[in-house]
Design a protein around this motif. Structure first.
Motif, PDB file in Angstrom:
ATOM      1  N   ASP A  54       0.817  -1.206   0.000  1.00 10.82           N
ATOM      2  CA  ASP A  54       0.000   0.000   0.000  1.00 10.82           C
ATOM      3  C   ASP A  54       0.859   1.268   0.000  1.00 10.82           C
ATOM      4  O   ASP A  54       0.500   2.260  -0.634  1.00 10.82           O
ATOM      5  CB  ASP A  54      -0.983   0.010   1.175  1.00 10.82           C
ATOM      6  N   LYS A  57       2.077   1.728  -3.626  1.00 16.14           N
ATOM      7  CA  LYS A  57       1.042   2.339  -4.464  1.00 16.14           C
ATOM      8  C   LYS A  57       0.929   3.833  -4.176  1.00 16.14           C
ATOM      9  O   LYS A  57       0.775   4.640  -5.091  1.00 16.14           O
ATOM     10  CB  LYS A  57      -0.304   1.665  -4.228  1.00 16.14           C
ATOM     11  N   ARG A  61       1.622   7.417  -6.545  1.00 18.62           N
ATOM     12  CA  ARG A  61       0.612   8.463  -6.758  1.00 18.62           C
ATOM     13  C   ARG A  61       1.095   9.856  -6.377  1.00 18.62           C
ATOM     14  O   ARG A  61       0.387  10.837  -6.600  1.00 18.62           O
ATOM     15  CB  ARG A  61      -0.641   8.136  -5.952  1.00 18.62           C
ATOM     16  N   GLY A 108      -5.904   6.720   1.137  1.00 15.40           N
ATOM     17  CA  GLY A 108      -6.706   6.501  -0.068  1.00 15.40           C
ATOM     18  C   GLY A 108      -6.527   5.093  -0.615  1.00 15.40           C
ATOM     19  O   GLY A 108      -7.503   4.444  -1.021  1.00 15.40           O
ATOM     20  N   VAL A 109      -5.299   4.617  -0.635  1.00 15.23           N
ATOM     21  CA  VAL A 109      -5.022   3.249  -1.101  1.00 15.23           C
ATOM     22  C   VAL A 109      -5.704   2.239  -0.188  1.00 15.23           C
ATOM     23  O   VAL A 109      -6.315   1.276  -0.651  1.00 15.23           O
ATOM     24  CB  VAL A 109      -3.494   2.993  -1.179  1.00 15.23           C
ATOM     25  N   ALA A 111      -8.369   2.703   1.677  1.00 21.00           N
ATOM     26  CA  ALA A 111      -9.814   2.773   1.457  1.00 21.00           C
ATOM     27  C   ALA A 111     -10.203   2.029   0.181  1.00 21.00           C
ATOM     28  O   ALA A 111     -11.220   1.315   0.153  1.00 21.00           O
ATOM     29  CB  ALA A 111     -10.259   4.228   1.380  1.00 21.00           C
ATOM     30  N   GLU A 112      -9.408   2.173  -0.874  1.00 18.43           N
ATOM     31  CA  GLU A 112      -9.690   1.454  -2.118  1.00 18.43           C
ATOM     32  C   GLU A 112      -9.550  -0.050  -1.934  1.00 18.43           C
ATOM     33  O   GLU A 112     -10.365  -0.817  -2.458  1.00 18.43           O
ATOM     34  CB  GLU A 112      -8.745   1.932  -3.220  1.00 18.43           C
ATOM     35  N   ASP A 113      -8.533  -0.476  -1.201  1.00 15.40           N
ATOM     36  CA  ASP A 113      -8.348  -1.913  -0.946  1.00 15.40           C
ATOM     37  C   ASP A 113      -9.502  -2.472  -0.120  1.00 15.40           C
ATOM     38  O   ASP A 113      -9.971  -3.584  -0.374  1.00 15.40           O
ATOM     39  CB  ASP A 113      -7.017  -2.170  -0.238  1.00 15.40           C
ATOM     40  N   GLU A 115     -12.577  -1.276  -0.043  1.00 19.27           N
ATOM     41  CA  GLU A 115     -13.752  -1.309  -0.918  1.00 19.27           C
ATOM     42  C   GLU A 115     -13.672  -2.487  -1.897  1.00 19.27           C
ATOM     43  O   GLU A 115     -14.660  -3.179  -2.126  1.00 19.27           O
ATOM     44  CB  GLU A 115     -13.856   0.004  -1.693  1.00 19.27           C
ATOM     45  N   ARG A 116     -12.483  -2.723  -2.433  1.00 15.29           N
ATOM     46  CA  ARG A 116     -12.299  -3.834  -3.356  1.00 15.29           C
ATOM     47  C   ARG A 116     -12.560  -5.161  -2.646  1.00 15.29           C
ATOM     48  O   ARG A 116     -13.225  -6.056  -3.187  1.00 15.29           O
ATOM     49  CB  ARG A 116     -10.879  -3.819  -3.929  1.00 15.29           C
TER      50      ARG A 116
END
Length: 129
Positions: A54, A57, A61, A108-109, A111-113, A115-116
Motif C-alpha cells: 500500500d 502504491k 501516486r 486513499g489506497v 480505502a480502495e483496498d 472497498e475492493r
C-alpha cells in the motif's frame, strides 16, 4: 501489522479533549525532536516502510515534485549518515515544515483496498421471476 502502515492513532480522541491535548502536546513535541529525523532533514512520512504494497502504491501516486523532494531528502540523510556529519542547525526541519505528505495517499489506497475486498466478497443472489 496492526493498524496498517500509519499505525493506530489516538489523535482524534486527544484533540477533542482540550486538557489532555494541553498535557500531551509538549510530550509529543519532545518525542518528535528525540527521534532525530528532523535533524537529518527528513519528514515523518519519509520513515514509512516502503516495502509494504500500500505504501508502494501511494508513492506511485505522489506528484512528481514531491517524489523528487523525497528522493533528495533520503539521499541527503544517507550521505550525512555515511560521513557522520550532522546537518547544520539552520537546515534542520522545523515542526511547522514536518507535514504528513504521504499519509493521505496511503489512506486513499487503504480505502480502495477495503472497498475492493468488500465488493470481491459480496454475495449475489439470483432473482427468480
Amino acid at each position: 501489522m496492526l493498524g496498517g502502515p500509519l499505525g493506530i492513532s489516538l489523535a482524534p480522541a486527544i484533540k477533542q479533549n482540550k486538557s489532555l491535548l494541553k498535557i500531551l502536546t509538549p510530550i509529543a513535541n519532545a518525542y518528535a525532536n528525540a527521534m532525530g529525523h528532523r535533524q537529518m532533514g527528513l519528514r515523518y512520512d519519509d520513515l514509512l516502510v516502503e516495502e509494504r504494497e500500500d505504501v508502494q502504491k501511494a508513492l506511485g501516486r505522489l506528484p512528481a515534485r514531491e517524489g523528487y523532494d523525497r528522493a533528495y531528502r533520503l539521499k541527503m540523510s544517507h550521505q550525512l549518515a555515511v560521513t557522520h556529519r550532522p546537518l547544520p542547525k539552520e537546515q534542520w526541519l522545523t515542526a511547522k515544515d514536518d507535514v504528513r505528505y504521504l499519509a493521505p495517499y496511503v489512506e486513499g489506497v487503504k480505502a480502495e483496498d477495503d472497498e475492493r475486498a468488500h465488493w470481491d466478497t459480496m454475495d449475489v443472489e439470483v432473482r427468480k421471476s
